[in-house]
Scaffold this motif. Structure first.
Motif, short mmCIF file in Angstrom:
data_model
loop_
_atom_site.label_atom_id
_atom_site.label_comp_id
_atom_site.label_asym_id
_atom_site.label_seq_id
_atom_site.Cartn_x
_atom_site.Cartn_y
_atom_site.Cartn_z
N MET A 195 -12.65 22.47 -46.12
CA MET A 195 -12.81 21.04 -46.40
C MET A 195 -12.59 20.79 -47.88
N GLN A 196 -11.74 19.82 -48.18
CA GLN A 196 -11.43 19.51 -49.57
C GLN A 196 -12.44 18.51 -50.12
N SER A 197 -12.83 18.68 -51.37
CA SER A 197 -13.78 17.76 -52.00
C SER A 197 -13.14 16.39 -52.16
N PRO A 198 -13.96 15.32 -52.21
CA PRO A 198 -13.43 13.98 -52.49
C PRO A 198 -12.69 13.98 -53.82
N VAL A 199 -11.71 13.10 -53.94
CA VAL A 199 -10.87 13.07 -55.15
C VAL A 199 -11.71 12.86 -56.40
N TYR A 200 -12.72 11.97 -56.34
CA TYR A 200 -13.51 11.71 -57.54
C TYR A 200 -14.29 12.95 -57.98
N ILE A 201 -14.69 13.80 -57.01
CA ILE A 201 -15.38 15.05 -57.35
C ILE A 201 -14.40 16.03 -57.99
N GLN A 202 -13.17 16.07 -57.50
CA GLN A 202 -12.16 16.94 -58.10
C GLN A 202 -11.91 16.54 -59.55
N ILE A 203 -11.86 15.23 -59.82
CA ILE A 203 -11.66 14.76 -61.20
C ILE A 203 -12.89 15.06 -62.04
N HIS A 204 -14.07 14.85 -61.47
CA HIS A 204 -15.34 15.21 -62.14
C HIS A 204 -15.27 16.66 -62.60
N ASN A 205 -14.85 17.54 -61.70
CA ASN A 205 -14.82 18.97 -62.00
C ASN A 205 -13.83 19.28 -63.12
N GLN A 241 -21.57 24.92 -48.63
CA GLN A 241 -21.44 23.48 -48.67
C GLN A 241 -22.79 22.82 -48.90
N VAL A 242 -22.75 21.54 -49.20
CA VAL A 242 -23.98 20.79 -49.43
C VAL A 242 -23.98 19.52 -48.59
N LEU A 243 -25.17 19.04 -48.34
CA LEU A 243 -25.33 17.67 -47.87
C LEU A 243 -25.52 16.83 -49.12
N ARG A 244 -24.68 15.82 -49.31
CA ARG A 244 -24.85 14.90 -50.42
C ARG A 244 -25.16 13.52 -49.85
N MET A 245 -26.30 12.97 -50.26
CA MET A 245 -26.67 11.66 -49.74
C MET A 245 -27.12 10.74 -50.88
N GLU A 246 -26.81 9.48 -50.70
CA GLU A 246 -27.21 8.44 -51.64
C GLU A 246 -28.20 7.52 -50.92
N ARG A 247 -29.31 7.22 -51.58
CA ARG A 247 -30.31 6.36 -50.96
C ARG A 247 -30.88 5.38 -51.98
N VAL A 248 -31.23 4.20 -51.50
CA VAL A 248 -32.04 3.27 -52.27
C VAL A 248 -33.45 3.43 -51.74
N ARG A 249 -34.42 3.66 -52.65
CA ARG A 249 -35.81 3.86 -52.24
C ARG A 249 -36.62 2.62 -52.60
N TYR A 250 -37.50 2.24 -51.69
CA TYR A 250 -38.26 1.01 -51.85
C TYR A 250 -39.76 1.26 -51.79
N GLY A 251 -40.52 0.40 -52.46
CA GLY A 251 -41.97 0.33 -52.34
C GLY A 251 -42.33 -1.08 -51.97
N ASP A 252 -42.92 -1.27 -50.77
CA ASP A 252 -43.19 -2.62 -50.27
C ASP A 252 -41.93 -3.48 -50.27
#
Length: 234
Positions: free
Chosen positions: A1-11, A121-132
């Motif tokens: 599996m190839q990394s997303p393009v933005y990750i390739q540029i990051h690297n 490989q990794v699981l990469r997740m983005e989340r918004v966390r809330y309080g009330d």
């Protein structure tokens, strides 16, 4: 599996910095120029640069550009505490919204921080966390895939720490944490219901299991007026 393009540029940018192409304090080329160099859209290039900013490798200076970041003074906080536990301890109802959740190849930064081997490989997740139901922070977490193979998505996104302990039988250890002040990007401002350029507290953390194995590399941006860090000195 190839990394997303933005990750390739990051690297590639990160490696250029490590190889000395740009030194601490150097201004990197403008996004327009880099987009041409990498033959990508400015949106993709901006995502790669923002990831490096979130990791503290680059820093933006209003009206001046983007620079290789200098080493920050570090303050170590104690223990590993889940966001869920923090909110409950303050009498708030914790919740989260998953923005993205996918299995992918790790970035160079994730490989280094998590001590990954070739092919992992990794699981990469983005989340918004809330309080009330008020947005508190936006986080990007990378977790070694082999640690969570037996868990489903709802378990991982609801409370990773709890499921590791209760279902996985893992004992949690300490964490390495770095906190710095940044300003909200346009994307983060939308998720956290603040204005672009508002003050944000950025936490970069590597969390460890009891046996010393890193199990999470997370970059979290907190709304400064809705959250504070307490440092324990023993």
């Amino acid at each position: 599996m190839q990394s997303p393009v933005y990750i390739q540029i990051h690297n590639r940018i990160k490696k250029d910095i490590e190889d000395g192409r740009w030194q601490v304090g150097d201004r990197i080329p403008a996004e327009r120029e880099l987009a041409v160099t990498f033959s990508v859209s400015r949106m993709t290039l901006r995502q790669a640069v923002q990831t490096l900013v979130d990791e503290g490798i680059l820093e933006r200076r209003v009206g001046a550009g983007t620079f290789v970041a200098s080493q920050k003074v570090q303050e170590r906080m104690s223990g590993v505490t889940s966001f869920t536990d923090v909110m409950l301890a303050q009498g708030k109802r914790p919740s989260s919204r998953t923005v993205s959740y996918h299995i992918t190849n790790p970035s160079l930064s994730e490989v280094e921080q998590l001590g990954l081997k070739d092919g992992q490989q990794v699981l990469r997740m983005e989340r918004v966390r809330y309080g009330d139901e008020v947005p508190i922070c936006f986080e990007v977490a990378a977790i070694p895939l082999d640690l969570i193979q037996g868990f489903n998505k709802s378990e991982v996104t609801r409370s990773l720490y709890h499921v590791l302990e209760t279902k996985g039988g893992y004992k949690l250890g300490g964490a390495q944490q770095k906190v710095s002040a940044v300003t909200a990007s346009e994307r983060i401002a939308k998720y956290l219901d603040v204005k672009r350029g508002d003050a944000i507290l950025r936490l970069r953390q590597v969390s460890f299991l009891g046996d010393g194995r890193p199990f999470e590399y997370v970059r979290t941006q907190y709304v400064g007026g809705r959250f504070e860090f307490v440092l324990d000195r023993k």
